[in-house]
Design a protein around this motif. Structure first.
Motif, PDB file in Angstrom:
ATOM      1  N   HIS A  81      12.203 -12.678   1.537  1.00  0.00           N
ATOM      2  CA  HIS A  81      12.801 -14.012   1.685  1.00  0.00           C
ATOM      3  C   HIS A  81      14.165 -14.030   0.999  1.00  0.00           C
ATOM      4  O   HIS A  81      14.339 -13.506  -0.100  1.00  0.00           O
ATOM      5  CB  HIS A  81      11.900 -15.073   1.073  1.00  0.00           C
ATOM      6  N   VAL A  82      15.132 -14.637   1.656  1.00  0.00           N
ATOM      7  CA  VAL A  82      16.496 -14.717   1.124  1.00  0.00           C
ATOM      8  C   VAL A  82      16.997 -16.147   1.233  1.00  0.00           C
ATOM      9  O   VAL A  82      17.028 -16.724   2.327  1.00  0.00           O
ATOM     10  CB  VAL A  82      17.465 -13.789   1.895  1.00  0.00           C
ATOM     11  N   ASN A  83      17.359 -16.749   0.102  1.00  0.00           N
ATOM     12  CA  ASN A  83      18.024 -18.043   0.105  1.00  0.00           C
ATOM     13  C   ASN A  83      19.529 -17.815   0.204  1.00  0.00           C
ATOM     14  O   ASN A  83      20.091 -16.992  -0.532  1.00  0.00           O
ATOM     15  CB  ASN A  83      17.701 -18.814  -1.180  1.00  0.00           C
ATOM     16  N   LEU A  84      20.182 -18.537   1.096  1.00  0.00           N
ATOM     17  CA  LEU A  84      21.607 -18.367   1.337  1.00  0.00           C
ATOM     18  C   LEU A  84      22.401 -19.573   0.826  1.00  0.00           C
ATOM     19  O   LEU A  84      21.861 -20.688   0.751  1.00  0.00           O
ATOM     20  CB  LEU A  84      21.867 -18.169   2.836  1.00  0.00           C
ATOM     21  N   PRO A  85      23.685 -19.376   0.505  1.00  0.00           N
ATOM     22  CA  PRO A  85      24.479 -20.464  -0.076  1.00  0.00           C
ATOM     23  C   PRO A  85      25.209 -21.341   0.944  1.00  0.00           C
ATOM     24  O   PRO A  85      25.933 -22.255   0.552  1.00  0.00           O
ATOM     25  CB  PRO A  85      25.483 -19.708  -0.949  1.00  0.00           C
ATOM     26  N   TYR A  86      25.047 -21.102   2.244  1.00  0.00           N
ATOM     27  CA  TYR A  86      25.851 -21.818   3.232  1.00  0.00           C
ATOM     28  C   TYR A  86      25.596 -23.328   3.213  1.00  0.00           C
ATOM     29  O   TYR A  86      26.536 -24.136   3.161  1.00  0.00           O
ATOM     30  CB  TYR A  86      25.574 -21.266   4.635  1.00  0.00           C
ATOM     31  N   THR A  87      24.328 -23.716   3.271  1.00  0.00           N
ATOM     32  CA  THR A  87      24.005 -25.148   3.267  1.00  0.00           C
ATOM     33  C   THR A  87      24.411 -25.792   1.955  1.00  0.00           C
ATOM     34  O   THR A  87      24.934 -26.920   1.931  1.00  0.00           O
ATOM     35  CB  THR A  87      22.497 -25.352   3.506  1.00  0.00           C
ATOM     36  N   LEU A  88      24.190 -25.079   0.846  1.00  0.00           N
ATOM     37  CA  LEU A  88      24.611 -25.593  -0.457  1.00  0.00           C
ATOM     38  C   LEU A  88      26.118 -25.832  -0.491  1.00  0.00           C
ATOM     39  O   LEU A  88      26.585 -26.820  -1.062  1.00  0.00           O
ATOM     40  CB  LEU A  88      24.228 -24.603  -1.557  1.00  0.00           C
ATOM     41  N   CYS A  89      26.872 -24.943   0.123  1.00  0.00           N
ATOM     42  CA  CYS A  89      28.328 -25.069   0.139  1.00  0.00           C
ATOM     43  C   CYS A  89      28.749 -26.390   0.782  1.00  0.00           C
ATOM     44  O   CYS A  89      29.593 -27.126   0.235  1.00  0.00           O
ATOM     45  CB  CYS A  89      28.934 -23.886   0.892  1.00  0.00           C
ATOM     46  N   ILE A  90      28.170 -26.723   1.923  1.00  0.00           N
ATOM     47  CA  ILE A  90      28.502 -27.979   2.601  1.00  0.00           C
ATOM     48  C   ILE A  90      28.027 -29.175   1.780  1.00  0.00           C
ATOM     49  O   ILE A  90      28.737 -30.188   1.651  1.00  0.00           O
ATOM     50  CB  ILE A  90      27.874 -28.004   4.010  1.00  0.00           C
ATOM     51  N   THR A  91      26.831 -29.053   1.185  1.00  0.00           N
ATOM     52  CA  THR A  91      26.307 -30.140   0.359  1.00  0.00           C
ATOM     53  C   THR A  91      27.206 -30.403  -0.843  1.00  0.00           C
ATOM     54  O   THR A  91      27.479 -31.561  -1.193  1.00  0.00           O
ATOM     55  CB  THR A  91      24.883 -29.805  -0.122  1.00  0.00           C
ATOM     56  N   TYR A  92      27.689 -29.337  -1.472  1.00  0.00           N
ATOM     57  CA  TYR A  92      28.572 -29.493  -2.627  1.00  0.00           C
ATOM     58  C   TYR A  92      29.897 -30.137  -2.221  1.00  0.00           C
ATOM     59  O   TYR A  92      30.463 -30.956  -2.959  1.00  0.00           O
ATOM     60  CB  TYR A  92      28.839 -28.134  -3.273  1.00  0.00           C
ATOM     61  N   LEU A  93      30.419 -29.769  -1.058  1.00  0.00           N
ATOM     62  CA  LEU A  93      31.654 -30.385  -0.580  1.00  0.00           C
ATOM     63  C   LEU A  93      31.460 -31.880  -0.344  1.00  0.00           C
ATOM     64  O   LEU A  93      32.354 -32.683  -0.631  1.00  0.00           O
ATOM     65  CB  LEU A  93      32.121 -29.696   0.708  1.00  0.00           C
ATOM     66  N   GLN A  94      30.304 -32.254   0.167  1.00  0.00           N
ATOM     67  CA  GLN A  94      30.011 -33.670   0.356  1.00  0.00           C
ATOM     68  C   GLN A  94      29.906 -34.388  -0.985  1.00  0.00           C
ATOM     69  O   GLN A  94      30.405 -35.507  -1.143  1.00  0.00           O
ATOM     70  CB  GLN A  94      28.709 -33.827   1.155  1.00  0.00           C
ATOM     71  N   ALA A  95      29.262 -33.735  -1.955  1.00  0.00           N
ATOM     72  CA  ALA A  95      29.119 -34.344  -3.286  1.00  0.00           C
ATOM     73  C   ALA A  95      30.470 -34.532  -3.960  1.00  0.00           C
ATOM     74  O   ALA A  95      30.672 -35.499  -4.714  1.00  0.00           O
ATOM     75  CB  ALA A  95      28.211 -33.466  -4.151  1.00  0.00           C
ATOM     76  N   LEU A  96      31.403 -33.630  -3.679  1.00  0.00           N
ATOM     77  CA  LEU A  96      32.752 -33.717  -4.249  1.00  0.00           C
ATOM     78  C   LEU A  96      33.663 -34.642  -3.440  1.00  0.00           C
ATOM     79  O   LEU A  96      34.841 -34.797  -3.783  1.00  0.00           O
ATOM     80  CB  LEU A  96      33.375 -32.320  -4.313  1.00  0.00           C
ATOM     81  N   ASP A  97      33.118 -35.230  -2.362  1.00  0.00           N
ATOM     82  CA  ASP A  97      33.862 -36.153  -1.496  1.00  0.00           C
ATOM     83  C   ASP A  97      35.102 -35.494  -0.893  1.00  0.00           C
ATOM     84  O   ASP A  97      36.146 -36.132  -0.718  1.00  0.00           O
ATOM     85  CB  ASP A  97      34.265 -37.414  -2.284  1.00  0.00           C
ATOM     86  N   ILE A  98      34.979 -34.216  -0.557  1.00  0.00           N
ATOM     87  CA  ILE A  98      36.095 -33.459   0.004  1.00  0.00           C
ATOM     88  C   ILE A  98      36.375 -33.851   1.452  1.00  0.00           C
ATOM     89  O   ILE A  98      37.526 -33.804   1.907  1.00  0.00           O
ATOM     90  CB  ILE A  98      35.812 -31.945  -0.091  1.00  0.00           C
ATOM     91  N   PHE A  99      35.342 -34.266   2.180  1.00  0.00           N
ATOM     92  CA  PHE A  99      35.511 -34.490   3.608  1.00  0.00           C
ATOM     93  C   PHE A  99      36.349 -35.726   3.944  1.00  0.00           C
ATOM     94  O   PHE A  99      36.598 -36.003   5.111  1.00  0.00           O
ATOM     95  CB  PHE A  99      34.147 -34.550   4.298  1.00  0.00           C
ATOM     96  N   THR A 100      36.763 -36.462   2.926  1.00  0.00           N
ATOM     97  CA  THR A 100      37.708 -37.553   3.173  1.00  0.00           C
ATOM     98  C   THR A 100      39.145 -37.039   3.256  1.00  0.00           C
ATOM     99  O   THR A 100      40.038 -37.761   3.698  1.00  0.00           O
ATOM    100  CB  THR A 100      37.617 -38.593   2.045  1.00  0.00           C
ATOM    101  N   HIS A 101      39.361 -35.785   2.842  1.00  0.00           N
ATOM    102  CA  HIS A 101      40.705 -35.199   2.882  1.00  0.00           C
ATOM    103  C   HIS A 101      40.991 -34.669   4.282  1.00  0.00           C
ATOM    104  O   HIS A 101      40.108 -34.097   4.932  1.00  0.00           O
ATOM    105  CB  HIS A 101      40.789 -34.063   1.865  1.00  0.00           C
ATOM    106  N   PRO A 102      42.220 -34.857   4.791  1.00  0.00           N
ATOM    107  CA  PRO A 102      42.526 -34.391   6.157  1.00  0.00           C
ATOM    108  C   PRO A 102      42.404 -32.883   6.350  1.00  0.00           C
ATOM    109  O   PRO A 102      42.216 -32.418   7.472  1.00  0.00           O
ATOM    110  CB  PRO A 102      43.964 -34.874   6.379  1.00  0.00           C
ATOM    111  N   ARG A 103      42.526 -32.097   5.272  1.00  0.00           N
ATOM    112  CA  ARG A 103      42.424 -30.640   5.393  1.00  0.00           C
ATOM    113  C   ARG A 103      41.042 -30.121   5.006  1.00  0.00           C
ATOM    114  O   ARG A 103      40.859 -28.925   4.818  1.00  0.00           O
ATOM    115  CB  ARG A 103      43.488 -29.979   4.519  1.00  0.00           C
TER     116      ARG A 103
END
Length: 293
Positions: free
Chosen positions: A163-185
C-alpha cells in the motif's frame, strides 16, 4: 498509538546505507543509474498503457522499496526492467485499472526495442504499441513466468505491504486551506506543484521512501509558489502541515537537484542503454573492472 492513515512505512538509515546491490559489489553510480532508468521505464510503460498517474506513482514507489536494505533485491539477481514490470503489474492488479500480463510484456518489449533508455516520455503519449507490437509465444511464456516469479519475490521482500499513500490529494487540499485558488495564477502553481511531486518519484535519494506525504506536498507547494511568484503567508505556514523547516529545506534541495542528476544520466547514456537486465549488468561491471585494470 495508531499510525496515521496518511503515513507510509519509511526506510531506515541502516536500510539506506546497506542496499543489497552494493553487497554484491555493484558500483553505487551504476546502481543509481539502474534505479533511475527503471523508474522512468515504469513511467513510460504507464503512459503507453494509459494508466492514471496515481497508479504509476504507486508502482514506482513499490519498485524503489524493493531495492532498499540488505534484505532487498540486488541488481546482481534481478534486472531493473523485470522488477519494473512486476511492480507495475502488481500495482494495477490492486487498482481499478488491471492490465493483463500479455499487455505488459508487449509494452516492455516495445520499450526494450528503443535504442536508448533516455526515453522522451512526452513522445510516448498517444501511442498504443501493446496493440501493434508482439513477442513470439515462446518469448511470452518465458517472460510471463519471470513476471510472476518476480511479483512473488517483491511481495515477500516487502512483507506483502504494497500500500502506498500519495501526496497528490494532500497537495490540492493544502492549496485550498491556504486559499491559493483565489489567486489568478493558482492553476499554474498547482500544475507546477504536481510536477515537482512527479519529479520526486525519480529521485536517487528515495524521497518517497524517506519522507511522509504531507512533507512532500508541502515542499512541492513551497517550490511552486516561489517559481510562480505567489506570495505565501508571512508565518511559518509549513508547520501547520506537519513539516519543520529542516525537512522542508532538505526536500526542496532534493527536488531541485534532480534536474542536474537527470541531465548527467542523459549525457552518460545518450545513444546507448543503461544495463536493465542481470546479464547486461554483469557485462557492464566486468567492462568497468577491465578498464580499471
Amino acid at each position: 498509538m495508531q499510525p496515521s492513515p496518511l503515513a507510509n512505512p519509511l526506510a531506515t538509515v541502516a536500510q539506506l546505507e546497506t542496499p543489497g546491490s552494493q553487497l554484491d559489489r555493484i558500483p553505487p553510480d551504476l546502481e543509481d543509474s539502474a534505479h533511475f532508468a527503471g523508474a522512468r521505464l515504469t513511467q513510460a510503460a504507464g503512459i503507453l498503457l494509459r494508466l492514471p498517474q496515481e497508479v504509476v506513482a504507486q508502482a514506482i514507489v513499490v519498485f524503489m522499496r524493493f531495492w532498499v536494505g540488505p534484505e532487498g533485491g540486488s541488481l546482481a539477481e534481478f534486472g531493473a526492467e523485470q522488477v519494473s514490470a512486476a511492480s507495475l503489474y502488481l500495482t494495477t492488479k490492486l487498482s481499478a485499472y488491471p492490465k493483463s500480463a500479455r499487455s505488459l510484456i508487449n509494452v516492455y518489449a516495445y520499450l526494450a526495442s528503443l535504442p536508448t533508455t533516455c526515453i522522451g516520455l512526452e513522445q510516448l503519449k498517444g501511442k498504443m504499441p501493446e496493440t501493434c507490437y508482439f513477442v513470439t509465444e515462446g518469448t511470452y511464456e518465458r517472460r510471463r513466468t519471470t513476471l510472476f516469479t518476480t511479483e512473488q519475490r517483491i511481495l515477500r521482500t516487502l512483507g506483502f505491504n504494497v500500500h502506498v499513500n500519495l501526496p497528490y490529494t494532500l497537495c490540492i487540499t493544502y492549496l485550498q486551506a491556504l486559499d491559493i485558488f483565489t489567486h489568478p495564477r493558482a492553476p499554474e502553481l498547482a500544475k507546477r506543484a504536481i510536477a515537482h511531486l512527479n519529479t520526486a518519484l525519480l529521485s536517487p535519494q528515495f524521497l518517497y521512501l524517506t519522507h511522509q506525504p504531507p512533507a512532500l506536498a508541502t515542499a512541492a507547494i513551497y517550490l511552486a509558489a516561489r517559481e510562480v511568484g505567489i506570495k505565501m503567508p508571512e508565518c511559518e505556514w509549513w508547520e501547520v502541515f506537519d513539516t519543520d523547516r529542516e525537512e522542508l529545506g532538505f526536500l526542496c534541495v532534493g527536488m531541485l537537484s534532480l534536474e542536474g542528476f537527470a541531465q548527467g544520466e542523459r549525457d552518460k547514456w545518450e545513444g546507448k542503454k543503461c544495463p536493465m537486465s542481470v546479464e547486461d549488468m554483469e557485462a557492464e561491471v566486468k567492462r568497468r573492472r577491465e578498464v580499471d585494470g
